[in-house]
Motif scaffolding. Structure first.
Motif, PDB file in Angstrom:
ATOM      1  N   LEU A   1       5.510  13.817  -6.725  1.00  0.00           N
ATOM      2  CA  LEU A   1       5.025  12.482  -7.061  1.00  0.00           C
ATOM      3  C   LEU A   1       3.851  12.103  -6.165  1.00  0.00           C
ATOM      4  CD1 LEU A   1       8.373  10.468  -7.373  1.00  0.00           C
ATOM      5  CD2 LEU A   1       6.992  11.451  -9.215  1.00  0.00           C
ATOM      6  N   PRO A   2       2.951  11.262  -6.664  1.00  0.00           N
ATOM      7  CA  PRO A   2       1.898  10.732  -5.793  1.00  0.00           C
ATOM      8  C   PRO A   2       2.508   9.815  -4.742  1.00  0.00           C
ATOM      9  CG  PRO A   2       1.825   9.668  -7.940  1.00  0.00           C
ATOM     10  CD  PRO A   2       2.817  10.786  -8.052  1.00  0.00           C
ATOM     11  N   LEU A   3       1.881   9.783  -3.570  1.00  0.00           N
ATOM     12  CA  LEU A   3       2.362   8.952  -2.467  1.00  0.00           C
ATOM     13  C   LEU A   3       1.218   8.089  -1.962  1.00  0.00           C
ATOM     14  CD1 LEU A   3       4.399   8.087  -0.309  1.00  0.00           C
ATOM     15  CD2 LEU A   3       3.747  10.130   1.009  1.00  0.00           C
ATOM     16  N   PHE A   4       1.419   6.776  -2.012  1.00  0.00           N
ATOM     17  CA  PHE A   4       0.419   5.821  -1.552  1.00  0.00           C
ATOM     18  C   PHE A   4       0.739   5.405  -0.115  1.00  0.00           C
ATOM     19  CE2 PHE A   4       0.600   5.434  -6.135  1.00  0.00           C
ATOM     20  CZ  PHE A   4      -0.735   5.352  -6.507  1.00  0.00           C
ATOM     21  N   GLY A   5      -0.205   5.609   0.797  1.00  0.00           N
ATOM     22  CA  GLY A   5      -0.071   5.137   2.167  1.00  0.00           C
ATOM     23  C   GLY A   5      -0.723   3.767   2.277  1.00  0.00           C
ATOM     24  N   ILE A   6       0.055   2.757   2.655  1.00  0.00           N
ATOM     25  CA  ILE A   6      -0.406   1.366   2.656  1.00  0.00           C
ATOM     26  C   ILE A   6      -0.379   0.795   4.072  1.00  0.00           C
ATOM     27  CG2 ILE A   6       0.001  -0.949   1.749  1.00  0.00           C
ATOM     28  CD1 ILE A   6      -0.788   1.062  -0.411  1.00  0.00           C
ATOM     29  N   SER A   7      -1.445   0.133   4.458  1.00  0.00           N
ATOM     30  CA  SER A   7      -1.505  -0.526   5.764  1.00  0.00           C
ATOM     31  C   SER A   7      -0.402  -1.574   5.892  1.00  0.00           C
ATOM     32  CB  SER A   7      -2.865  -1.202   5.945  1.00  0.00           C
ATOM     33  OG  SER A   7      -2.808  -2.229   6.923  1.00  0.00           O
ATOM     34  N   THR A   8       0.261  -1.578   7.042  1.00  0.00           N
ATOM     35  CA  THR A   8       1.267  -2.604   7.296  1.00  0.00           C
ATOM     36  C   THR A   8       0.649  -3.998   7.262  1.00  0.00           C
ATOM     37  OG1 THR A   8       2.632  -1.126   8.630  1.00  0.00           O
ATOM     38  CG2 THR A   8       2.906  -3.483   9.013  1.00  0.00           C
ATOM     39  N   LEU A   9      -0.551  -4.143   7.804  1.00  0.00           N
ATOM     40  CA  LEU A   9      -1.192  -5.457   7.827  1.00  0.00           C
ATOM     41  C   LEU A   9      -1.548  -5.919   6.418  1.00  0.00           C
ATOM     42  CD1 LEU A   9      -3.500  -5.154  10.976  1.00  0.00           C
ATOM     43  CD2 LEU A   9      -1.105  -5.849  10.809  1.00  0.00           C
ATOM     44  N   ALA A  10      -2.000  -4.997   5.580  1.00  0.00           N
ATOM     45  CA  ALA A  10      -2.284  -5.347   4.187  1.00  0.00           C
ATOM     46  C   ALA A  10      -1.000  -5.755   3.470  1.00  0.00           C
ATOM     47  CB  ALA A  10      -2.941  -4.172   3.472  1.00  0.00           C
ATOM     48  N   ALA A  11       0.097  -5.060   3.776  1.00  0.00           N
ATOM     49  CA  ALA A  11       1.380  -5.395   3.156  1.00  0.00           C
ATOM     50  C   ALA A  11       1.843  -6.787   3.564  1.00  0.00           C
ATOM     51  CB  ALA A  11       2.428  -4.356   3.535  1.00  0.00           C
ATOM     52  N   VAL A  12       1.606  -7.154   4.826  1.00  0.00           N
ATOM     53  CA  VAL A  12       1.954  -8.502   5.287  1.00  0.00           C
ATOM     54  C   VAL A  12       1.206  -9.545   4.466  1.00  0.00           C
ATOM     55  CG1 VAL A  12       1.737 -10.126   7.211  1.00  0.00           C
ATOM     56  CG2 VAL A  12       2.578  -7.805   7.628  1.00  0.00           C
ATOM     57  N   ALA A  13      -0.084  -9.328   4.281  1.00  0.00           N
ATOM     58  CA  ALA A  13      -0.892 -10.281   3.515  1.00  0.00           C
ATOM     59  C   ALA A  13      -0.454 -10.342   2.053  1.00  0.00           C
ATOM     60  CB  ALA A  13      -2.367  -9.899   3.606  1.00  0.00           C
ATOM     61  N   ARG A  14      -0.222  -9.178   1.447  1.00  0.00           N
ATOM     62  CA  ARG A  14       0.100  -9.141   0.011  1.00  0.00           C
ATOM     63  C   ARG A  14       1.504  -9.660  -0.288  1.00  0.00           C
ATOM     64  NH1 ARG A  14       1.178  -9.865  -4.256  1.00  0.00           N
ATOM     65  NH2 ARG A  14       0.477  -8.920  -6.228  1.00  0.00           N
ATOM     66  N   SER A  15       2.379  -9.654   0.708  1.00  0.00           N
ATOM     67  CA  SER A  15       3.758 -10.090   0.474  1.00  0.00           C
ATOM     68  C   SER A  15       3.901 -11.610   0.459  1.00  0.00           C
ATOM     69  CB  SER A  15       4.685  -9.497   1.541  1.00  0.00           C
ATOM     70  OG  SER A  15       4.362  -9.990   2.827  1.00  0.00           O
ATOM     71  N   GLN A  16       2.800 -12.331   0.702  1.00  0.00           N
ATOM     72  CA  GLN A  16       2.836 -13.794   0.702  1.00  0.00           C
ATOM     73  C   GLN A  16       1.937 -14.320  -0.418  1.00  0.00           C
ATOM     74  OE1 GLN A  16       2.752 -15.639   4.683  1.00  0.00           O
ATOM     75  NE2 GLN A  16       2.647 -13.579   5.537  1.00  0.00           N
ATOM     76  N   PRO A  17       2.486 -14.508  -1.615  1.00  0.00           N
ATOM     77  CA  PRO A  17       1.682 -14.895  -2.784  1.00  0.00           C
ATOM     78  C   PRO A  17       0.841 -16.151  -2.575  1.00  0.00           C
ATOM     79  CG  PRO A  17       3.889 -14.256  -3.459  1.00  0.00           C
ATOM     80  CD  PRO A  17       3.907 -14.323  -1.964  1.00  0.00           C
ATOM     81  N   ALA A  18       1.322 -17.083  -1.747  1.00  0.00           N
ATOM     82  CA  ALA A  18       0.580 -18.327  -1.541  1.00  0.00           C
ATOM     83  C   ALA A  18      -0.784 -18.084  -0.903  1.00  0.00           C
ATOM     84  CB  ALA A  18       1.394 -19.285  -0.675  1.00  0.00           C
ATOM     85  N   LEU A  19      -0.953 -16.942  -0.243  1.00  0.00           N
ATOM     86  CA  LEU A  19      -2.221 -16.637   0.418  1.00  0.00           C
ATOM     87  C   LEU A  19      -3.260 -16.063  -0.536  1.00  0.00           C
ATOM     88  CD1 LEU A  19      -0.907 -14.880   3.658  1.00  0.00           C
ATOM     89  CD2 LEU A  19      -1.605 -17.263   3.405  1.00  0.00           C
TER      90      LEU A  19
END
Length: 211
Positions: A91-109
């Motif tokens: 399977l393909p594997l996406f490596g995602i920045s932890t900081l980007a994940a923090v930002a994306r996990s808050q829809p209000a932002l």
């Protein structure tokens, strides 16, 4: 395969709290966190095996993992586990920045074309910082400043150069809930046709673990 059938599994292990998210694009996203502390690496695979059902490993179309910054041990364990799974399942594997994940996990932002600055404490009197521009559709993030270790003074100088409406976010000490951000960023990349090989996912420590 239709996008609606493309199930993906995302892991977040960059803190003592393990997080996982699984779902199909356009469908319901299921998430869970485990407070594992120093035993995260020991229990990671067992937690995933218990979390995945009723899905089976063969039902997945892609995997994603937070690559850091964050806990050296947790990040290394999560990336290693994800790489092995992606290799075994082809399977393909996406490596995602932890900081980007923090930002994306808050829809209000996620204000279309807005700016988000994310900060995380680091060692040796430094901190990790990153700046993201929200895409016009309010769903994606484009890095304006990639994850960087810097002093508090440098971070303040970086913030001063951002638009007045820049939203500043502090990464929480427990990151399990940000597995949803890992999933959403990977799902968007999948929809855009990206299929990264598992070997491309590597931990980002930002600082040497010793010293």
């Amino acid at each position: 395969m239709r996008e609606a059938d493309a199930y993906g599994l995302a892991l977040q292990s960059a803190s003592p709290q393990l997080g996982a998210a699984v779902g199909a694009i356009g469908g319901e996203l299921r998430t869970q966190s485990w407070d594992l502390g120093w035993e995260l690496a020991t229990h990671l695979q067992l937690c995933l095996a218990q979390f995945l059902p009723p899905l089976a490993w063969r039902d997945l179309s892609w995997l994603a993992v937070a690559i850091g910054p964050g806990s050296f041990t947790g990040t290394r364990a999560g990336v290693a586990t994800a790489r092995v799974l992606a290799q075994q399942l082809a399977l393909p594997l996406f490596g995602i920045s932890t900081l980007a994940a923090v930002a994306r996990s808050q829809p209000a932002l996620l204000q279309p074309e807005g700016t988000i600055a994310v900060r995380m404490p680091a060692r040796r009197n430094q901190q990790f910082g990153a700046i993201y521009r929200v895409t016009p559709d309010g769903q994606g993030l484009l890095p304006a400043l990639a994850d960087t270790a810097m002093t508090a003074a440098d971070w303040q100088q970086t913030l001063a150069a951002q638009p007045a409406d820049c939203q500043v976010v502090e990464a929480p000490p427990q990151l399990g809930a940000t597995a949803s951000g890992v999933w959403h960023l990977a799902a968007r990349a999948w929809q855009q046709g990206e299929r990264p090989h598992w070997s491309q996912a590597a931990p980002f420590y930002g600082q040497h673990p010793v010293g």
